[in-house]
Design a protein around this motif. Structure first.
Motif, PDB file in Angstrom:
ATOM      1  N   GLU A 115     -64.363 -45.735   4.778  1.00  0.00           N
ATOM      2  CA  GLU A 115     -63.374 -44.718   4.417  1.00  0.00           C
ATOM      3  C   GLU A 115     -64.077 -43.542   3.753  1.00  0.00           C
ATOM      4  O   GLU A 115     -65.114 -43.693   3.089  1.00  0.00           O
ATOM      5  N   LEU A 116     -63.515 -42.352   3.960  1.00  0.00           N
ATOM      6  CA  LEU A 116     -64.093 -41.151   3.361  1.00  0.00           C
ATOM      7  C   LEU A 116     -64.061 -41.261   1.841  1.00  0.00           C
ATOM      8  O   LEU A 116     -63.102 -41.755   1.257  1.00  0.00           O
ATOM      9  N   TRP A 117     -65.135 -40.797   1.193  1.00  0.00           N
ATOM     10  CA  TRP A 117     -65.280 -40.935  -0.263  1.00  0.00           C
ATOM     11  C   TRP A 117     -64.124 -40.248  -0.987  1.00  0.00           C
ATOM     12  O   TRP A 117     -63.814 -39.095  -0.745  1.00  0.00           O
ATOM     13  N   ASP A 118     -63.494 -40.999  -1.870  1.00  0.00           N
ATOM     14  CA  ASP A 118     -62.383 -40.477  -2.680  1.00  0.00           C
ATOM     15  C   ASP A 118     -62.821 -40.510  -4.136  1.00  0.00           C
ATOM     16  O   ASP A 118     -63.001 -41.564  -4.732  1.00  0.00           O
ATOM     17  N   GLN A 119     -63.006 -39.300  -4.723  1.00  0.00           N
ATOM     18  CA  GLN A 119     -63.516 -39.229  -6.099  1.00  0.00           C
ATOM     19  C   GLN A 119     -62.550 -39.828  -7.113  1.00  0.00           C
ATOM     20  O   GLN A 119     -62.955 -40.228  -8.217  1.00  0.00           O
TER      21      GLN A 119
END
Length: 311
Positions: A233-237
Motif C-alpha cells: 500500500e502507498l505510504w500513509d504518513q
C-alpha cells in the motif's frame, strides 16, 4: 466449484465401461466414496445413493453367496437416478443382475484393474482436488525460497514490477493479475494461474511479457501452496506501521487464515528485497526462530535488570 462428471473419471483412470452408458454425463457432487457392505446385507435405510459406489472382492464375494432373488433385489436397489457410478475393482467379473439393473436406470457400471484400497485413495484425492472450494484474487503469486507468497494491493502499486524483480533474483512466478485459489484441505490453499494468462506478466510501459520465454522454464511453476500474504500500500504518513513484527495479522481466504504483512510503498524502498527477506523470516518463524520475540525478551531482561540495580 468445478464440475466433475462420470465420463471425467472414466478418462482420468482409464476405466472400462461395462453398462449404463447413457448415464456417463451424471454429475459427481461429493468427494466421499461408498463401499456398500451393509447394503449388500439388505440394510438400505441410510444408503448414500449420491456417492460413487465401490464394489471390491469382499462385497462381490458376499453378493454371489446370496440366492437369486436376494442378489437381484440388492443390486437393483444400488442403482438409483442419482447414483453417479458403480465401480468394480480388481478386474472382477460383474454380476449379470447389476448389468441389467444399471441399463434400466442408466447408472454407469465401470471396472478398474487396481486393488480396491489403492483405487479408492486415488479417486478420493482426485475428487477432493477437483471439487475443492475455489475463489479468485487480484494479485501476484510467487514462489520465494519454497514459500508461496501472494502479493496483493491496489492497481498500479507495483505488484507486477516487484514480481519481475523477484523472478530476476531467481524466484518463480505462478500467476500475475489473477490468482485462482482452491482450498484442498482445512488449512491448505493452492494458487494457480488462469490458463489464458499462464507465464505472463503485465508491466506498464512494456506491455505483456512471457516469463518462461525470457527467463527459462525454471522461472515459472504451475501451482503453489499459499503460506504468506504481502499487502502493498502507498505510504500513509498518518498511519502507524508495525516496526517490531510482534503483531501478527491474518487474512481469511475461503475458510483458511493466512499470515498477512502490510508493506508501505514509497520511493527508495526496494520492495523485492523486503519481500524476499519477509519470506525468509517467515520460514525462520516456522522453524521456531522469532527475531522480534527474542528482541522483546532481551529488552524485558534489560529493563528488569535496571529496576533491580535501582533498588
Amino acid at each position: 466449484m468445478a464440475k466433475v462428471r462420470t465420463k471425467d473419471i472414466i478418462e482420468k483412470f482409464k476405466l472400462e465401461l461395462i453398462s449404463g452408458e447413457e448415464g456417463i454425463n451424471r454429475l459427481i457432487t461429493m468427494t466421499d466414496i461408498s463401499r456398500p457392505g451393509l447394503e449388500m446385507a439388505g440394510f438400505f435405510d441410510y444408503y448414500p445413493a449420491e456417492r460413487i459406489q465401490l464394489l471390491g472382492k469382499t462385497e462381490l464375494t458376499f453378493i454371489n453367496q446370496l440366492n437369486q432373488d436376494a442378489r437381484t433385489d440388492r443390486l437393483e436397489r444400488l442403482c438409483t437416478d442419482i447414483t453417479p457410478a458403480i465401480i468394480i475393482t480388481r478386474d472382477l467379473e460383474v454380476p449379470e443382475e447389476l448389468i441389467e439393473a444399471s441399463e434400466r436406470e442408466a447408472v454407469p457400471v465401470l471396472r478398474s484393474k487396481l486393488k480396491t484400497t489403492r483405487f479408492s485413495s486415488r479417486l478420493t484425492n482426485y475428487l477432493e482436488s477437483q471439487l475443492a472450494p475455489t475463489t479468485a484474487v487480484h494479485g501476484v503469486l510467487v514462489d520465494i525460497y519454497g514459500v508461496g507468497v501472494l502479493i496483493i494491493g491496489k492497481s498500479g502499486v507495483g505488484k507486477s514490477e516487484t514480481a519481475l524483480e523477484l523472478v530476476k533474483r531467481g524466484h518463480r512466478l505462478i500467476a500475475d493479475d489473477c490468482v485462482e485459489i482452491r482450498q484442498e484441505d482445512d488449512d491448505t490453499l493452492v494458487g494457480t494461474s488462469p490458463e489464458l494468462i499462464e507465464h505472463l506478466l503485465e508491466i506498464r510501459g512494456l506491455g505483456i511479457i512471457n516469463v518462461m520465454t525470457l527467463f527459462g522454464a525454471g522461472a515459472v511453476r504451475s501451482h503453489k501452496k499459499i503460506s504468506l500474504v504481502i499487502n502493498l500500500e502507498l505510504w500513509d504518513q498518518t498511519k502507524q506501521y508495525d516496526r517490531l513484527g510482534l503483531d501478527e495479522e491474518t487474512m481469511r481466504i475461503i475458510d483458511t487464515s493466512v499470515t498477512k504483512l502490510t508493506v508501505p510503498v514509497r520511493p527508495g524502498r526496494n520492495l523485492s528485497v523486503i519481500i524476499e527477506v519477509a519470506a525468509m523470516n517467515f520460514r525462520l518463524k516456522r522453524m521456531g526462530v522469532n527475531a522480534a520475540e527474542q528482541f522483546s525478551n532481551r529488552l524485558s531482561d534489560v529493563i528488569e535488570d535496571g529496576e533491580h540495580e535501582d533498588r
